[in-house]
Design a protein around this motif. Sequence first.
Motif, mmCIF file in Angstrom:
data_model
loop_
_atom_site.group_PDB
_atom_site.id
_atom_site.type_symbol
_atom_site.label_atom_id
_atom_site.label_comp_id
_atom_site.label_asym_id
_atom_site.label_seq_id
_atom_site.Cartn_x
_atom_site.Cartn_y
_atom_site.Cartn_z
ATOM 1 N N GLU A 200 39.734 30.199 43.162
ATOM 2 C CA GLU A 200 40.664 29.806 42.113
ATOM 3 C C GLU A 200 42.026 29.416 42.690
ATOM 4 O O GLU A 200 42.600 28.388 42.313
ATOM 5 N N PHE A 201 42.548 30.219 43.605
ATOM 6 C CA PHE A 201 43.830 29.870 44.211
ATOM 7 C C PHE A 201 43.722 28.571 45.001
ATOM 8 O O PHE A 201 44.632 27.741 44.988
ATOM 9 N N GLY A 202 42.594 28.390 45.701
ATOM 10 C CA GLY A 202 42.396 27.151 46.448
ATOM 11 C C GLY A 202 42.344 25.931 45.557
ATOM 12 O O GLY A 202 42.895 24.881 45.888
ATOM 13 N N ARG A 203 41.680 26.068 44.406
ATOM 14 C CA ARG A 203 41.600 24.949 43.450
ATOM 15 C C ARG A 203 42.989 24.587 42.924
ATOM 16 O O ARG A 203 43.355 23.412 42.856
ATOM 17 N N GLN A 204 43.760 25.617 42.569
ATOM 18 C CA GLN A 204 45.107 25.372 42.061
ATOM 19 C C GLN A 204 45.996 24.749 43.133
ATOM 20 O O GLN A 204 46.717 23.787 42.888
ATOM 21 N N GLU A 205 45.946 25.320 44.329
ATOM 22 C CA GLU A 205 46.800 24.819 45.399
ATOM 23 C C GLU A 205 46.448 23.389 45.785
ATOM 24 O O GLU A 205 47.335 22.585 46.095
ATOM 25 N N GLY A 206 45.152 23.063 45.759
ATOM 26 C CA GLY A 206 44.735 21.714 46.103
ATOM 27 C C GLY A 206 45.434 20.666 45.267
ATOM 28 O O GLY A 206 45.822 19.598 45.756
ATOM 29 N N ALA A 207 45.609 20.964 43.970
ATOM 30 C CA ALA A 207 46.293 20.033 43.065
ATOM 31 C C ALA A 207 47.810 20.110 43.229
ATOM 32 O O ALA A 207 48.496 19.080 43.274
ATOM 33 N N LEU A 208 48.342 21.333 43.336
ATOM 34 C CA LEU A 208 49.792 21.504 43.388
ATOM 35 C C LEU A 208 50.407 20.912 44.648
ATOM 36 O O LEU A 208 51.485 20.319 44.594
ATOM 37 N N ASP B 126 55.054 32.062 41.202
ATOM 38 C CA ASP B 126 53.885 32.901 40.923
ATOM 39 C C ASP B 126 52.632 32.065 40.721
ATOM 40 O O ASP B 126 52.629 31.093 39.959
ATOM 41 N N LEU B 127 51.590 32.449 41.407
ATOM 42 C CA LEU B 127 50.256 31.885 41.215
ATOM 43 C C LEU B 127 49.358 33.063 40.867
ATOM 44 O O LEU B 127 49.338 34.059 41.586
ATOM 45 N N TYR B 128 48.649 32.971 39.747
ATOM 46 C CA TYR B 128 47.876 34.140 39.333
ATOM 47 C C TYR B 128 46.447 33.758 38.987
ATOM 48 O O TYR B 128 46.125 32.606 38.694
ATOM 49 N N ALA B 129 45.588 34.761 39.029
ATOM 50 C CA ALA B 129 44.200 34.627 38.586
ATOM 51 C C ALA B 129 43.809 35.955 37.956
ATOM 52 O O ALA B 129 44.409 36.996 38.240
ATOM 53 N N ASN B 130 42.794 35.919 37.098
ATOM 54 C CA ASN B 130 42.368 37.132 36.397
ATOM 55 C C ASN B 130 40.848 37.196 36.334
ATOM 56 O O ASN B 130 40.247 37.075 35.267
ATOM 57 N N PRO B 131 40.173 37.353 37.506
ATOM 58 C CA PRO B 131 38.712 37.422 37.507
ATOM 59 C C PRO B 131 38.220 38.664 36.755
ATOM 60 O O PRO B 131 38.910 39.686 36.706
ATOM 61 N N GLN B 132 37.003 38.557 36.173
ATOM 62 C CA GLN B 132 36.441 39.621 35.347
ATOM 63 C C GLN B 132 35.136 40.142 35.949
ATOM 64 O O GLN B 132 34.341 39.374 36.475
ATOM 65 N N ALA B 133 34.932 41.443 35.837
ATOM 66 C CA ALA B 133 33.683 42.067 36.273
ATOM 67 C C ALA B 133 33.334 43.163 35.285
ATOM 68 O O ALA B 133 34.199 43.663 34.559
ATOM 69 N N THR B 134 32.067 43.546 35.242
ATOM 70 C CA THR B 134 31.655 44.656 34.392
ATOM 71 C C THR B 134 31.690 45.947 35.201
ATOM 72 O O THR B 134 31.582 45.923 36.432
ATOM 73 N N GLN B 135 31.804 47.076 34.496
ATOM 74 C CA GLN B 135 31.797 48.358 35.186
ATOM 75 C C GLN B 135 30.473 48.587 35.892
ATOM 76 O O GLN B 135 30.411 49.189 36.961
ATOM 77 N N VAL C 257 40.888 30.421 51.393
ATOM 78 C CA VAL C 257 41.735 29.429 50.734
ATOM 79 C C VAL C 257 41.951 28.226 51.640
ATOM 80 O O VAL C 257 41.967 27.086 51.186
ATOM 81 N N VAL C 258 42.091 28.461 52.935
ATOM 82 C CA VAL C 258 42.268 27.345 53.874
ATOM 83 C C VAL C 258 41.088 26.395 53.795
ATOM 84 O O VAL C 258 41.238 25.180 53.808
ATOM 85 N N ASN C 259 39.877 26.938 53.690
ATOM 86 C CA ASN C 259 38.690 26.083 53.633
ATOM 87 C C ASN C 259 38.618 25.297 52.334
ATOM 88 O O ASN C 259 38.076 24.206 52.290
ATOM 89 N N ILE C 260 39.135 25.869 51.231
ATOM 90 C CA ILE C 260 39.032 25.214 49.932
ATOM 91 C C ILE C 260 40.184 24.246 49.707
ATOM 92 O O ILE C 260 40.009 23.172 49.155
#
Length: 400
Positions: free
Chosen positions: A226-234, A196-205, A139-142
Amino acid sequence: MSDLSEITKAIEASNKLFEDFKSANDAKLEKLEKGIAHADELARSTAIFTDLSKTQDDIKKSLEDLEAKSRRPGFGNGDADPEANHTEHKKAFRSYLAKGNDAGLLALEQKALANSTNSGADGGYAVPKVIDSMMEALVVNISPIRQIANVVQTSTGDFHKLVNLKGAASSVVAETAARSATATPTLADITIQAYDLYANPQATQQMLDDVFFNAEAWLADELAEEFGRQEGALFISGTGTNQPTGLLTPTMAATADASRAFGTVEYVPTGVSAGWPASNPSDILLTLASKVKARYRQNSKWVLNKATLFAIAAFKDSGGRYIFNPIAAPNVPATLLGYEVIEAEDTPTIAASSYSVMFGDFKRAYTIVDRIGTRVIRDPFSNKPYIGFYTTKRVGGKVI
């Protein structure tokens, strides 16, 4: 680029591109002064700067990767494996991600709760410390503001910062003269709430069952991006309502320190709507830098986006020297008027009444608060055949 020699070659290529950019820009300025069309030179300088920016980005990423590699367990003189004390938690967490088996995590967290006075979390499982730390590094890098701000961790939902507004008075008197009471200093209590900062990444079994699929690394990468993208704006334009307060959210005023209320940030207008003065535009940047007190200026940095940087890269000082210098060597950052440049694409582009360039000691000016712990809830039901990993962390930020 995998080693320092390749990075050095890239820096040499970058230096050559910058010389080409200055040459094209000089040709453009010469034609402009003579009233001759300069579209070709403008297009050429734009194209060169685009290549220069890409090269500089690659160099920065490679240097960050090299630094991260040097700090990995067992590499060079690095510390012993920091994961050794968390093997049991990681193993249980891996089983939870891949199979949904939470017995191991449940036992570990019940054990942890039994040995603490904490009331426990309201659902989900804590991300193992080592994985959580890896995600934080990504996240620091993003999110560039994290690199330069003051970051604190707290176990509570908010954080209080006391700021001394000074105001203590003193007086000079004769040896035997009476001493009256003087004014006392005042303190401002700034509260930074973690939201609260949340993300919901998806993967298959099938992905999770693959023995070559590293679920922890995948989750860390997904969440960091995703958190880095959000934080960059916030951290730049967050409203402060159910989200962090951004750097550009406080009241702004073009007034000096003596007449500006605490909490109000000073700005310097260019005097030109959506543009720069035609004559000596670099003087505006010098004025902005001069507004910061010497004590803070020595650690100050510029924050702006790439489009604004391109406009400024063409500026010269009164002696005809370019005021922008790209990365010229490892551990030597790009500078503007001698101060480091931080590219943050969420900073507003040049427009009427926009605050497109920031300058200051951001470690003193802005505090980011992280509530300790990132939690994950595995959800195999809501979006079949995908398995979601609803992940939350709590973060806040404010100008102090």
